[in-house]
Structure formats: C-alpha cells, structure tokens
Design a protein around this motif. Structure first.
Motif, PDB file in Angstrom:
ATOM      1  N   VAL A  87      -4.501   8.996  30.701  1.00  0.00           N
ATOM      2  CA  VAL A  87      -5.094   9.868  31.712  1.00  0.00           C
ATOM      3  C   VAL A  87      -4.227  11.113  31.870  1.00  0.00           C
ATOM      4  O   VAL A  87      -2.999  11.014  31.930  1.00  0.00           O
ATOM      5  CB  VAL A  87      -5.213   9.147  33.079  1.00  0.00           C
ATOM      6  N   TYR A  88      -4.894  12.279  31.935  1.00  0.00           N
ATOM      7  CA  TYR A  88      -4.193  13.528  32.198  1.00  0.00           C
ATOM      8  C   TYR A  88      -4.995  14.327  33.217  1.00  0.00           C
ATOM      9  O   TYR A  88      -6.151  14.019  33.516  1.00  0.00           O
ATOM     10  CB  TYR A  88      -3.981  14.335  30.902  1.00  0.00           C
ATOM     11  N   ASP A  89      -4.376  15.349  33.760  1.00  0.00           N
ATOM     12  CA  ASP A  89      -4.974  16.235  34.757  1.00  0.00           C
ATOM     13  C   ASP A  89      -5.390  17.517  34.037  1.00  0.00           C
ATOM     14  O   ASP A  89      -4.550  18.182  33.419  1.00  0.00           O
ATOM     15  CB  ASP A  89      -3.921  16.511  35.835  1.00  0.00           C
ATOM     16  N   VAL A  90      -6.679  17.886  34.110  1.00  0.00           N
ATOM     17  CA  VAL A  90      -7.166  19.068  33.382  1.00  0.00           C
ATOM     18  C   VAL A  90      -6.548  20.364  33.899  1.00  0.00           C
ATOM     19  O   VAL A  90      -6.654  21.397  33.241  1.00  0.00           O
ATOM     20  CB  VAL A  90      -8.714  19.177  33.390  1.00  0.00           C
ATOM     21  N   THR A  91      -5.867  20.319  35.049  1.00  0.00           N
ATOM     22  CA  THR A  91      -5.211  21.509  35.595  1.00  0.00           C
ATOM     23  C   THR A  91      -3.720  21.542  35.282  1.00  0.00           C
ATOM     24  O   THR A  91      -3.002  22.416  35.757  1.00  0.00           O
ATOM     25  CB  THR A  91      -5.391  21.609  37.127  1.00  0.00           C
ATOM     26  N   ASN A  92      -3.251  20.580  34.487  1.00  0.00           N
ATOM     27  CA  ASN A  92      -1.820  20.449  34.209  1.00  0.00           C
ATOM     28  C   ASN A  92      -1.618  20.240  32.707  1.00  0.00           C
ATOM     29  O   ASN A  92      -1.761  19.127  32.202  1.00  0.00           O
ATOM     30  CB  ASN A  92      -1.256  19.276  35.012  1.00  0.00           C
ATOM     31  N   GLU A  93      -1.292  21.320  31.999  1.00  0.00           N
ATOM     32  CA  GLU A  93      -1.157  21.244  30.545  1.00  0.00           C
ATOM     33  C   GLU A  93      -0.062  20.280  30.115  1.00  0.00           C
ATOM     34  O   GLU A  93      -0.199  19.583  29.110  1.00  0.00           O
ATOM     35  CB  GLU A  93      -0.903  22.628  29.953  1.00  0.00           C
ATOM     36  N   GLN A  94       1.028  20.209  30.879  1.00  0.00           N
ATOM     37  CA  GLN A  94       2.116  19.298  30.518  1.00  0.00           C
ATOM     38  C   GLN A  94       1.644  17.847  30.544  1.00  0.00           C
ATOM     39  O   GLN A  94       2.034  17.045  29.689  1.00  0.00           O
ATOM     40  CB  GLN A  94       3.321  19.495  31.434  1.00  0.00           C
ATOM     41  N   SER A  95       0.792  17.495  31.505  1.00  0.00           N
ATOM     42  CA  SER A  95       0.289  16.114  31.565  1.00  0.00           C
ATOM     43  C   SER A  95      -0.553  15.795  30.334  1.00  0.00           C
ATOM     44  O   SER A  95      -0.540  14.663  29.846  1.00  0.00           O
ATOM     45  CB  SER A  95      -0.503  15.865  32.856  1.00  0.00           C
ATOM     46  N   PHE A  96      -1.272  16.792  29.828  1.00  0.00           N
ATOM     47  CA  PHE A  96      -2.034  16.611  28.587  1.00  0.00           C
ATOM     48  C   PHE A  96      -1.085  16.475  27.399  1.00  0.00           C
ATOM     49  O   PHE A  96      -1.219  15.559  26.593  1.00  0.00           O
ATOM     50  CB  PHE A  96      -3.008  17.775  28.378  1.00  0.00           C
ATOM     51  N   ASN A  97      -0.121  17.369  27.294  1.00  0.00           N
ATOM     52  CA  ASN A  97       0.842  17.317  26.188  1.00  0.00           C
ATOM     53  C   ASN A  97       1.604  15.995  26.169  1.00  0.00           C
ATOM     54  O   ASN A  97       1.918  15.475  25.101  1.00  0.00           O
ATOM     55  CB  ASN A  97       1.817  18.487  26.266  1.00  0.00           C
ATOM     56  N   ASN A  98       1.899  15.451  27.344  1.00  0.00           N
ATOM     57  CA  ASN A  98       2.649  14.202  27.428  1.00  0.00           C
ATOM     58  C   ASN A  98       1.832  12.986  26.989  1.00  0.00           C
ATOM     59  O   ASN A  98       2.400  11.912  26.766  1.00  0.00           O
ATOM     60  CB  ASN A  98       3.195  13.981  28.834  1.00  0.00           C
ATOM     61  N   CYS A  99       0.517  13.149  26.829  1.00  0.00           N
ATOM     62  CA  CYS A  99      -0.291  12.037  26.323  1.00  0.00           C
ATOM     63  C   CYS A  99       0.185  11.613  24.942  1.00  0.00           C
ATOM     64  O   CYS A  99       0.101  10.433  24.589  1.00  0.00           O
ATOM     65  CB  CYS A  99      -1.780  12.408  26.307  1.00  0.00           C
ATOM     66  N   SER A 100       0.713  12.554  24.168  1.00  0.00           N
ATOM     67  CA  SER A 100       1.276  12.206  22.857  1.00  0.00           C
ATOM     68  C   SER A 100       2.427  11.218  23.017  1.00  0.00           C
ATOM     69  O   SER A 100       2.561  10.267  22.245  1.00  0.00           O
ATOM     70  CB  SER A 100       1.773  13.460  22.138  1.00  0.00           C
ATOM     71  N   LYS A 101       3.261  11.454  24.020  1.00  0.00           N
ATOM     72  CA  LYS A 101       4.401  10.568  24.287  1.00  0.00           C
ATOM     73  C   LYS A 101       3.903   9.174  24.699  1.00  0.00           C
ATOM     74  O   LYS A 101       4.409   8.165  24.204  1.00  0.00           O
ATOM     75  CB  LYS A 101       5.265  11.170  25.397  1.00  0.00           C
ATOM     76  N   TRP A 102       2.910   9.131  25.575  1.00  0.00           N
ATOM     77  CA  TRP A 102       2.380   7.843  26.030  1.00  0.00           C
ATOM     78  C   TRP A 102       1.714   7.091  24.876  1.00  0.00           C
ATOM     79  O   TRP A 102       1.875   5.878  24.744  1.00  0.00           O
ATOM     80  CB  TRP A 102       1.393   8.033  27.186  1.00  0.00           C
ATOM     81  N   LEU A 103       1.005   7.822  24.033  1.00  0.00           N
ATOM     82  CA  LEU A 103       0.351   7.204  22.884  1.00  0.00           C
ATOM     83  C   LEU A 103       1.391   6.666  21.902  1.00  0.00           C
ATOM     84  O   LEU A 103       1.264   5.546  21.393  1.00  0.00           O
ATOM     85  CB  LEU A 103      -0.573   8.204  22.192  1.00  0.00           C
ATOM     86  N   GLU A 104       2.414   7.440  21.656  1.00  0.00           N
ATOM     87  CA  GLU A 104       3.478   6.994  20.752  1.00  0.00           C
ATOM     88  C   GLU A 104       4.155   5.746  21.302  1.00  0.00           C
ATOM     89  O   GLU A 104       4.486   4.827  20.551  1.00  0.00           O
ATOM     90  CB  GLU A 104       4.504   8.111  20.541  1.00  0.00           C
ATOM     91  N   LYS A 105       4.364   5.690  22.599  1.00  0.00           N
ATOM     92  CA  LYS A 105       4.975   4.512  23.221  1.00  0.00           C
ATOM     93  C   LYS A 105       4.104   3.281  22.975  1.00  0.00           C
ATOM     94  O   LYS A 105       4.601   2.229  22.587  1.00  0.00           O
ATOM     95  CB  LYS A 105       5.170   4.739  24.710  1.00  0.00           C
ATOM     96  N   ALA A 106       2.795   3.422  23.167  1.00  0.00           N
ATOM     97  CA  ALA A 106       1.885   2.297  22.933  1.00  0.00           C
ATOM     98  C   ALA A 106       1.895   1.899  21.460  1.00  0.00           C
ATOM     99  O   ALA A 106       1.947   0.713  21.132  1.00  0.00           O
ATOM    100  CB  ALA A 106       0.472   2.660  23.372  1.00  0.00           C
ATOM    101  N   ARG A 107       1.849   2.879  20.588  1.00  0.00           N
ATOM    102  CA  ARG A 107       1.818   2.584  19.156  1.00  0.00           C
ATOM    103  C   ARG A 107       3.129   1.975  18.671  1.00  0.00           C
ATOM    104  O   ARG A 107       3.129   1.168  17.748  1.00  0.00           O
ATOM    105  CB  ARG A 107       1.470   3.837  18.365  1.00  0.00           C
ATOM    106  N   SER A 108       4.239   2.339  19.294  1.00  0.00           N
ATOM    107  CA  SER A 108       5.522   1.757  18.887  1.00  0.00           C
ATOM    108  C   SER A 108       5.589   0.269  19.230  1.00  0.00           C
ATOM    109  O   SER A 108       6.358  -0.469  18.636  1.00  0.00           O
ATOM    110  CB  SER A 108       6.691   2.501  19.535  1.00  0.00           C
ATOM    111  N   GLN A 109       4.784  -0.161  20.186  1.00  0.00           N
ATOM    112  CA  GLN A 109       4.738  -1.571  20.575  1.00  0.00           C
ATOM    113  C   GLN A 109       3.756  -2.368  19.722  1.00  0.00           C
ATOM    114  O   GLN A 109       3.765  -3.588  19.754  1.00  0.00           O
ATOM    115  CB  GLN A 109       4.333  -1.705  22.049  1.00  0.00           C
TER     116      GLN A 109
END
Length: 186
Positions: A87-109
């Motif tokens: 989940v990200y906030d459409v008014t917050n670009e950093q929250s969108f960019n950080n989805c890569s980090k969250w996805l990588e965390k899930a994939r690393s598991q």
C-alpha cells in the motif's frame, strides 16, 4: 471449501493500511476520521467468498506499523509469503518508491526463486489535487513486478474491496495448484 489465508499489509506509515483494513472489515460501514498510528501488528479477520467457485477464503490480515523497528516481527510473518498487499499514498512519492523495498523484503523471505503474487494499492485518491504518483506509473511498475494494481479512496469508500477480493482469488488459485501437486505425488 473454506481456506485460511494469512498475509501482511505492507507499506510506509500513514499510507492508510489500517483505514483500508478497518473499512474492509466493516463492509464500508465505518470510516474512522482519526487513527492512532499502529505501534505493532493488528489483526483483521474476514471471510471472503470467491465468485464462481462456491469457495471462500478466510483472510487473516496483519496490519503492521510499517517501520523498520518491526522488521523482525515481519520476518516471522513473512517466512513463506505466497501473496502480498503493498500500500502507498498517491500523494506521497516516497511511499510509492519504498514499495520496492517492501517487495524486496517479501521476496527475500520467499523460498528459492519463487516470486509471490499480490496487489499494489494506491490509497487516498480523494486527494486528487495533491496526487504525485500517476496511475499509469503505478500500473507500469506493478505489471513489471507481477502484481495487480488498484487505486482506492478509503475516505470516499471507493474500490476498497477490490484488492482483497483479488488476493482471495489469487490465494485460492495457488492453494488449488498445491493440492493438485500433492495429489499427483500420492
């Protein structure tokens, strides 16, 4: 058939994960205007019928704080993720960019080279004048990652159910595949 399914809502703090989980649990009946920040992990449970199957999936949704402080807890929840909800906030670009980090965390598991499926959810579309993440940008990224993409406005109660119904359908499909593999081995 009813299948139990555990997954985590992942994303930065204040993107609307708790609001999304709570409005889904209440079938759109209750939108809290103010929330206290989630400090650990909250659990939301709801049974979702999967259309055209006669089956339902009981979703156990872990709503986590979205802070690195809780990464060890998330590691335990994500030991073998099958599907995920970013989940990200459409008014917050950093929250969108950080989805890569969250996805990588899930994939690393994830075991081996298995890539979990899931959804990307852009929340707060009611703040159209403050939008910085365009739908096309999010859709392109999600497609490249093998994720379904949704946009919601929890405040306006728009499209809040769609991501969860998609996750239930995806999980039921994965569950059936595993059952078929098991039966083939026996």
């Amino acid at each position: 058939c009813r299948v139990l399914f555990f997954f985590d809502l992942a994303g930065d703090p204040t993107v609307g994960k708790t609001a999304l989980a709570q409005i889904f649990r209440s079938d759109g009946a209750h939108f809290q205007k103010s929330y206290t920040l989630t400090t650990g992990v909250d659990l939301v449970v709801k049974t979702v019928p999967v259309p055209d199957t006669g089956d339902s999936v009981e979703l156990f949704i872990f709503d986590s704080a979205g802070k690195e402080l809780f990464s060890e807890m998330l590691d335990k929840l994500w030991e073998s993720p099958n599907v995920l909800c970013l989940v990200y906030d459409v008014t917050n670009e950093q929250s969108f960019n950080n989805c890569s980090k969250w996805l990588e965390k899930a994939r690393s598991q994830a075991p081996g080279s298995y890539l979990p499926v899931g959804v990307l959810v852009g929340n707060k579309t009611d703040l159209a004048g403050r939008r910085v993440v365009e739908s096309s940008q999010a859709q392109a990224w999600a497609l490249g990652q093998g994720l379904e993409c949704f946009e919601t406005s929890v405040k306006e109660m728009e499209n809040y159910e769609a991501p969860f119904h998609c996750l239930a359908k995806q999980f039921l499909h994965l569950y059936r595949e595993k059952v078929e593999v098991f039966h083939a081995l026996v």
